[in-house]
Enzyme design. Sequence first.
Site, PDB file in Angstrom:
ATOM      1  N   LYS A  60      -7.035   4.217   4.150  1.00 40.66           N
ATOM      2  CA  LYS A  60      -7.275   2.759   4.474  1.00 40.66           C
ATOM      3  C   LYS A  60      -6.367   2.198   5.453  1.00 40.66           C
ATOM      4  O   LYS A  60      -6.900   1.456   6.400  1.00 40.66           O
ATOM      5  CB  LYS A  60      -7.396   1.658   3.174  1.00 40.66           C
ATOM      6  CG  LYS A  60      -5.890   1.416   2.522  1.00 40.66           C
ATOM      7  CD  LYS A  60      -5.978   0.732   1.349  1.00 40.66           C
ATOM      8  CE  LYS A  60      -4.484   0.388   0.605  1.00 40.66           C
ATOM      9  NZ  LYS A  60      -3.750  -0.184   1.725  1.00 40.66           N
ATOM     10  N   THR A  61      -5.059   2.754   5.360  1.00 36.08           N
ATOM     11  CA  THR A  61      -4.182   2.273   6.423  1.00 36.08           C
ATOM     12  C   THR A  61      -4.428   2.878   7.769  1.00 36.08           C
ATOM     13  O   THR A  61      -4.319   2.130   9.067  1.00 36.08           O
ATOM     14  CB  THR A  61      -2.714   2.493   5.994  1.00 36.08           C
ATOM     15  OG1 THR A  61      -2.554   1.990   4.804  1.00 36.08           O
ATOM     16  CG2 THR A  61      -1.808   1.995   7.198  1.00 36.08           C
ATOM     17  N   ASP A  68      -5.333  -6.418   3.964  1.00 36.85           N
ATOM     18  CA  ASP A  68      -5.192  -5.110   3.185  1.00 36.85           C
ATOM     19  C   ASP A  68      -4.796  -5.545   1.714  1.00 36.85           C
ATOM     20  O   ASP A  68      -4.459  -6.623   1.328  1.00 36.85           O
ATOM     21  CB  ASP A  68      -3.737  -4.356   3.720  1.00 36.85           C
ATOM     22  CG  ASP A  68      -3.763  -2.936   3.243  1.00 36.85           C
ATOM     23  OD1 ASP A  68      -4.687  -2.503   2.780  1.00 36.85           O
ATOM     24  OD2 ASP A  68      -2.628  -2.672   3.169  1.00 36.85           O
ATOM     25  N   GLU A  69      -5.142  -4.676   0.897  1.00 32.19           N
ATOM     26  CA  GLU A  69      -4.988  -4.878  -0.630  1.00 32.19           C
ATOM     27  C   GLU A  69      -5.681  -6.069  -1.155  1.00 32.19           C
ATOM     28  O   GLU A  69      -5.411  -7.038  -1.824  1.00 32.19           O
ATOM     29  CB  GLU A  69      -3.486  -4.664  -0.965  1.00 32.19           C
ATOM     30  CG  GLU A  69      -2.883  -3.512  -0.487  1.00 32.19           C
ATOM     31  CD  GLU A  69      -3.079  -2.157  -1.232  1.00 32.19           C
ATOM     32  OE1 GLU A  69      -4.152  -2.273  -2.091  1.00 32.19           O
ATOM     33  OE2 GLU A  69      -2.261  -1.205  -0.924  1.00 32.19           O
ATOM     34  N   GLN A 117      -8.497  -0.670  -8.351  1.00 34.34           N
ATOM     35  CA  GLN A 117      -6.640  -0.814  -8.323  1.00 34.34           C
ATOM     36  C   GLN A 117      -6.304  -2.056  -8.542  1.00 34.34           C
ATOM     37  O   GLN A 117      -5.190  -2.683  -8.043  1.00 34.34           O
ATOM     38  CB  GLN A 117      -6.265  -0.245  -6.995  1.00 34.34           C
ATOM     39  CG  GLN A 117      -6.696   1.334  -6.931  1.00 34.34           C
ATOM     40  CD  GLN A 117      -6.176   1.867  -5.598  1.00 34.34           C
ATOM     41  OE1 GLN A 117      -4.934   2.345  -5.772  1.00 34.34           O
ATOM     42  NE2 GLN A 117      -6.842   2.149  -4.700  1.00 34.34           N
ATOM     43  N   ARG A 128      -1.717   8.397  -8.154  1.00 31.76           N
ATOM     44  CA  ARG A 128      -0.425   8.522  -7.281  1.00 31.76           C
ATOM     45  C   ARG A 128      -0.112   9.811  -7.306  1.00 31.76           C
ATOM     46  O   ARG A 128       0.690  10.422  -6.102  1.00 31.76           O
ATOM     47  CB  ARG A 128       0.819   7.635  -7.898  1.00 31.76           C
ATOM     48  CG  ARG A 128       0.808   6.264  -8.148  1.00 31.76           C
ATOM     49  CD  ARG A 128       0.309   5.471  -7.110  1.00 31.76           C
ATOM     50  NE  ARG A 128      -1.315   5.474  -6.979  1.00 31.76           N
ATOM     51  CZ  ARG A 128      -1.939   4.941  -6.011  1.00 31.76           C
ATOM     52  NH1 ARG A 128      -1.324   4.663  -4.826  1.00 31.76           N
ATOM     53  NH2 ARG A 128      -3.345   4.826  -6.270  1.00 31.76           N
TER      54      ARG A 128
END
Length: 655
Positions: free
Chosen positions: A33-34, A225-226, A256, A608
């Site tokens: 996504k970044t 973002d997020e 998430q 993770r």
Amino acid sequence: MMDILKGLNPGQVEAVLQTDGPVLVLAGAGSGKTKAIVHRIAYLIDGGISPHHILAVTFTNKAAGEMKNRTMNMVGPVAEAVWLCTFHSLCARILRVHIEKLEPIAGRERYKSGFSIYDDEDRKKLLSNCIKEVGLEHNAESLKIARRWVSYAKLRGLEVPELAVKLTREGQSRFAAVYEQYLVRMAASNALDFDDLLGLALRLLTENEEVRNSYQTRFEYCMVDEFQDTNRVQYELMKIIAGERKNLFVVGDDDQSIYAFRGADVRNILDFEKDFPEAKVVHLDQNYRSTKSILSTACCLIAKNKARKEKQLFTENMEGTRVEFCTCATEVAEAEFVCSEVERTRRESGASVPSIAVFYRTNAQSRVVEDALLKCHIPYTIVRGLRFYERKEVKDAISYLKASINPDDDIAIERVINVPPRGIGKVSIEKIAAEANRAGCSFYAAIGRMIESDDIKPALKNKLASFFSLMETLKKAARTCRTPSGFLDHMLRETNYIQYLIESNESGEMTRAENVKELVTVAKTFEMKFPGSSPEDFAHHVALLSDIDDFDESESPVSLLTLHSAKGLEFDVVFLIGVEMGLLPHYSVRQREHVEEERRLLYVGMTRAKKRLVLTRAYRRLLFGRTTCNQESPFMYDVSPDLISKKAFYGSEIL
């Protein structure tokens, strides 16, 4: 143009090319996504949009810094003009310019420029004072309740009467007086806590048409973002800034969303299409992080949640080994198992040292693991907060900085008034507090009044006058010093604080002096990064640092951290301990939506892991002074048995 889209998968390309109108990007774990956000910023700039008109907001300074660096690598120095920051730094930046335009609430002081930002310790100190001032019994429980209700009210924009209604229903009406006193004292101290930064910025943009129009005109394109971690205030803030253009591009993953205890509202992402029926929805489904085995197991788990958007994550990575689940006899055996597996992993890795992490639900679980790692001489890093900035001597120096910029900051003044010792003890401070309450003014103003009074004994008057004179000198220096480090050097000389630390009889005094000198180094580094910055800029920078900003997962052989701290990180090998009833889900969880958040928390921890994932539980665990026998987590029954390799470990402990 082709270079900007090069290396992107079809979903990322679609996200980059959706420039106008509301866009929801559902970005699965490890889906790049970044990269999509950075390339979209570059695409806009390449298409002729001024970077000055682009706003991108995320949650940590670390994430913002990474995006800024990657954007600069693509488009060069023009990326500096993009407002790429955290929510709190965005709001602090807006308020620093416009806070005096915010109409005061009746009975409270008007906020002024040069305000202080209170961290959690400052907030607790002031709340403790407020509890005592309204006549409630002060203890750990009353402080905990007060902190919870203050955050609850601020994140919902509630004033005292509105909170009082809620508190009456909850049988805790007495805390309305604490909230009212806290609001009055914060305004009188010209101080904002983290919730204020968000709430006051939203109120300013809502109530002041001139300010609102200026930011709506400036920011043609807004990105978040997020997005799943936003609370209602943050969401409303971004909707206002996006304005009638509605060029609001949000990226997130409802699977998430794990910060409800901080006010995060998963409904923001689940209901985005209801708020914006014309929104384009883009799916980023390709995972680049984990093996097929890890991803399949995590997806099987999270599919059991009801309140979620359907996704089909996939990866082209190798199959990898099956996820392991080990039942250990006790928490000591669990720690021994983790250490033995860490040692085996390091032996078998050869020259390439893998990144390894141990995740846990509560901080209390780390102690036994730390003991075992020390016994095995395995170096580790424990991620638990900004320990450098929490040290007493560093907090003292920062309090001098804050008080020099904003002398109405009662918490900062009270902290430094007798540091180094000036003979202004507890009794004298109580007299100052009484005068401040009587006159309805700040501590600093009360000191000024007491110096002029004939009712104060000469000895105390002389001590207060000396401190007042020192602070007047530092106030002038805060305005005239060109750099933060220049001010800190000046402050340390004027207060003789370094010499006080060196001459102190306390053990470790040289280390304490070196810590303060290191703060000057931090300020110099800040100046190099932000030329022309002021002491106030540095004070706000330090206040807005988060607990994960300085953590680099690649620097330590083994990292220990809570599941809540793990989001945004990745490791070659992950050990996730305590996957049992009472810990995952946590014993305090009752409602279905909270159980679903606990499942999301486990999902975040699992995703993770890049190459190997090991889950453990202790059949018998001593925790919080109590021994319990625990079943494995019911979440393990959500996963198909053929995806998990189960084993047992009894350890060396005599049962």
